[in-house]
Write an enzyme that holds these catalytic residues in place. Sequence first.
Site, PDB file in Angstrom:
ATOM      1  N   GLU A   3     -15.621   5.982 -19.396  1.00 51.11           N
ATOM      2  CA  GLU A   3     -16.148   5.134 -18.309  1.00 51.11           C
ATOM      3  C   GLU A   3     -17.313   4.327 -18.867  1.00 51.11           C
ATOM      4  O   GLU A   3     -18.185   4.886 -19.544  1.00 51.11           O
ATOM      5  CB  GLU A   3     -16.641   5.997 -17.147  1.00 51.11           C
ATOM      6  N   HIS A  17     -18.320  17.150  -1.985  1.00 45.79           N
ATOM      7  CA  HIS A  17     -19.150  15.953  -1.849  1.00 45.79           C
ATOM      8  C   HIS A  17     -20.442  16.359  -1.147  1.00 45.79           C
ATOM      9  O   HIS A  17     -20.425  17.147  -0.190  1.00 45.79           O
ATOM     10  CB  HIS A  17     -18.412  14.889  -1.035  1.00 45.79           C
TER      11      HIS A  17
END
Length: 288
Positions: free
Chosen positions: A16, A148
């Site tokens: 990334e 999350h």
Amino acid sequence: MKITEILDSRMSFSFEVFPPKTDAGMEKLRSMLQYYYNYKPDFISCTYGAGGSNAGRNVEVCQAIIDDGVTEVMTHFTCIGNAKAKINSELGHYRSMGIENILAMRGDLPAGWEGTQGDFSYADGLIRYIKREFPDFCIAAACYPEKHILAPSFAADIAHLRSKQDNGAEFLMSQLCHDVEAFKEFVYRIRDAGITAPVVLGIMPALDKDAIIRMTVSNGCSIPAELAAIIGRYGEDPDEFKKAGIEYTINQIYRFMEAGIEGLHIYTLNKWEDVETIMDGCGIRKDV
Ligand code: FAD
């Protein structure tokens, strides 16, 4: 090529990068990509600034990877501040560039925002829309091995993840995770919940004490005792911390690979020299 075609046949390996802010940074990134290609990544993903910040540079980075023609590209995309008209125009542009893979997310709400100020409140709605309007994209969704941070419970978060798959996500890209056992437990739980999409693990290299604490804690992830010990022992010495952190990251990659991950995604933080040391330490696919 769609990334799912790679995941169907083997464990994927990828990087990334994030879009630099300046022309000089962009030039540096272009040369940095050449080093990353030496490791024959299956794809390189480029982050997308929520709220559209730096979105232009995201397109430039994706174009640079396409122009180099060495590997696949996946763009990140978020629905923060993005109404359908803008989504159509940006995704249409990605398609016209030849981009086939997209990581579709909600994005983090900027401070003071109540909702996304766009047409979709959560990623599952965006994914459903992309699947309908741009069916040629191979869609990935974000997943959180330690939940999350804002989800009320693990079960609720997994139900939302299932919704992302049901609406069209074909594979999952994970949040950073330092805890191998937590990751294994997560995969077990999502499979039990009927989520069959392959999970690509995200590794955040431990290069800088403050950065690793900030990124881990702000995402609600745990810091294992081994990493905590490195922070405690070398926290005041950046060079020694980086040395120990690189060794730790290499060992983590081995441990995760032993655990049987389906894909390995390195958050490069645009620091190619350190990433190179880690890749060489792992013996990953280097062209000689
Ligand atoms: P969602 O899936 O929408 O979930 C957000 C929260 O809402 C979760 O707590 C979830 O449980 C809950 N939820 C989900 N669906 C529903 C629903 N239907 N009803 C009620 N609650 C729901 N951010 C960027 O800005 N740019 C990037 O490039 C970027 N790249 C990332 C790459 C990876 C691999 C990861 C893991 C994250 C990345 N992020 C990026 C951060 C990401 O945008 C944030 O983690 C964001 O807070 C959540 O995005 P999401 O798509 O997972 O959201």
